[in-house]
Design a protein around this motif. Structure first.
Motif, PDB file in Angstrom:
ATOM      1  N   UNK A 104       0.830  -1.205   0.000  1.00 57.89           N
ATOM      2  CA  UNK A 104       0.000   0.000   0.000  1.00 57.89           C
ATOM      3  C   UNK A 104       0.867   1.259   0.000  1.00 57.89           C
ATOM      4  N   UNK A 105       1.890   1.274   0.845  1.00 53.94           N
ATOM      5  CA  UNK A 105       2.777   2.442   0.911  1.00 53.94           C
ATOM      6  C   UNK A 105       3.480   2.655  -0.430  1.00 53.94           C
ATOM      7  N   UNK A 106       3.975   1.597  -1.016  1.00 54.98           N
ATOM      8  CA  UNK A 106       4.633   1.706  -2.322  1.00 54.98           C
ATOM      9  C   UNK A 106       3.664   2.237  -3.382  1.00 54.98           C
ATOM     10  N   UNK A 107       2.437   1.749  -3.355  1.00 50.97           N
ATOM     11  CA  UNK A 107       1.439   2.204  -4.327  1.00 50.97           C
ATOM     12  C   UNK A 107       1.172   3.698  -4.173  1.00 50.97           C
ATOM     13  N   UNK A 108       1.146   4.193  -2.931  1.00 49.96           N
ATOM     14  CA  UNK A 108       0.903   5.625  -2.747  1.00 49.96           C
ATOM     15  C   UNK A 108       2.104   6.468  -3.138  1.00 49.96           C
ATOM     16  N   UNK A 109       3.299   5.960  -2.969  1.00 52.83           N
ATOM     17  CA  UNK A 109       4.473   6.691  -3.465  1.00 52.83           C
ATOM     18  C   UNK A 109       4.348   6.853  -4.984  1.00 52.83           C
ATOM     19  N   UNK A 110       3.990   5.771  -5.658  1.00 53.85           N
ATOM     20  CA  UNK A 110       3.803   5.830  -7.113  1.00 53.85           C
ATOM     21  C   UNK A 110       2.660   6.787  -7.458  1.00 53.85           C
ATOM     22  N   UNK A 111       1.547   6.697  -6.723  1.00 54.75           N
ATOM     23  CA  UNK A 111       0.406   7.578  -6.980  1.00 54.75           C
ATOM     24  C   UNK A 111       0.789   9.046  -6.790  1.00 54.75           C
ATOM     25  N   UNK A 112       1.581   9.323  -5.776  1.00 52.34           N
ATOM     26  CA  UNK A 112       2.022  10.707  -5.541  1.00 52.34           C
ATOM     27  C   UNK A 112       2.869  11.206  -6.708  1.00 52.34           C
ATOM     28  N   UNK A 113       3.819  10.409  -7.147  1.00 49.56           N
ATOM     29  CA  UNK A 113       4.665  10.817  -8.281  1.00 49.56           C
ATOM     30  C   UNK A 113       3.831  11.048  -9.538  1.00 49.56           C
ATOM     31  N   UNK A 114       2.876  10.168  -9.782  1.00 55.81           N
ATOM     32  CA  UNK A 114       2.007  10.333 -10.943  1.00 55.81           C
ATOM     33  C   UNK A 114       1.085  11.549 -10.791  1.00 55.81           C
ATOM     34  N   UNK A 115       0.673  11.830  -9.569  1.00 57.64           N
ATOM     35  CA  UNK A 115      -0.173  13.003  -9.318  1.00 57.64           C
ATOM     36  C   UNK A 115       0.598  14.289  -9.563  1.00 57.64           C
ATOM     37  N   UNK A 116       1.845  14.338  -9.134  1.00 58.47           N
ATOM     38  CA  UNK A 116       2.671  15.522  -9.412  1.00 58.47           C
ATOM     39  C   UNK A 116       2.820  15.697 -10.927  1.00 58.47           C
ATOM     40  N   UNK A 117       3.056  14.607 -11.634  1.00 54.20           N
ATOM     41  CA  UNK A 117       3.139  14.682 -13.100  1.00 54.20           C
ATOM     42  C   UNK A 117       1.810  15.148 -13.690  1.00 54.20           C
ATOM     43  N   UNK A 118       0.702  14.702 -13.117  1.00 50.75           N
ATOM     44  CA  UNK A 118      -0.618  15.121 -13.587  1.00 50.75           C
ATOM     45  C   UNK A 118      -0.809  16.629 -13.418  1.00 50.75           C
TER      46      UNK A 118
END
Length: 158
Positions: A104-118
């Motif tokens: 879950x933590x790893x998935x949110x790190x990825x989600x955060x990086x993708x959100x910044x890109x968004x």
């Protein structure tokens, strides 16, 4: 792809995000209530206020970009939106269903990086739409810090 299809795709992605995350988050409330909480954990009512605003921000910015920008720009935004939502949903499922706090933590790190890109892509396409997404990105950063803290605080999850 027509503008109407792009708008429909944005609406479907955000609706799936809201429905699936809501379903998984409420799947085992007793387990979540029993977790040790990080000191910076917001009170429960904050989540009820923030998430509808996040879904609204994603909808408003996504629909505006899908409706007004060239197809290539809109598709780029949509692709990032889908990827970031997929990562965020991976977190919701991993955290609340099998209670796999590391994944879950790893998935949110990825989600955060993708959100910044968004946010960057939205701002480059339609500046005000990027600004609309900034609070969502901030919330994702808070959520990521909480997910990492839960992983650290729950010994059997580490």
């Amino acid at each position: 792809m027509t503008r109407a299809l792009l708008v429909a795709a944005v609406l479907v992605v955000v609706a799936l995000y809201a429905v699936l995350s809501g379903r998984w988050v409420s799947s085992d409330p007793g387990w979540y209530d029993a977790l040790p909480k990080p000191s910076w954990q917001p009170p429960p009512w904050v989540f009820g206020v923030v998430w509808p605003l996040n879904f609204l921000a994603l909808t408003v910015s996504g629909v505006a970009i899908a409706w007004t920008r060239p197809t290539g720009e809109a598709l780029g935004f949509l692709a990032l939106l889908v990827a970031s939502v997929a990562a965020a949903l991976t977190w919701a499922h991993a955290f609340y269903v099998p209670h796999d706090l590391g994944r879950a933590a790893l998935a949110l790190v990825v989600a955060l990086l993708l959100t910044v890109a968004l946010v960057v892509v939205a701002a480059g396409s339609l500046p005000w739409a990027g600004w609309v997404l900034v609070p969502y990105a901030v919330w994702m950063a808070v959520a990521t810090s909480l997910a990492l803290a839960y992983w650290r605080l729950v010994p059997e999850a580490a």
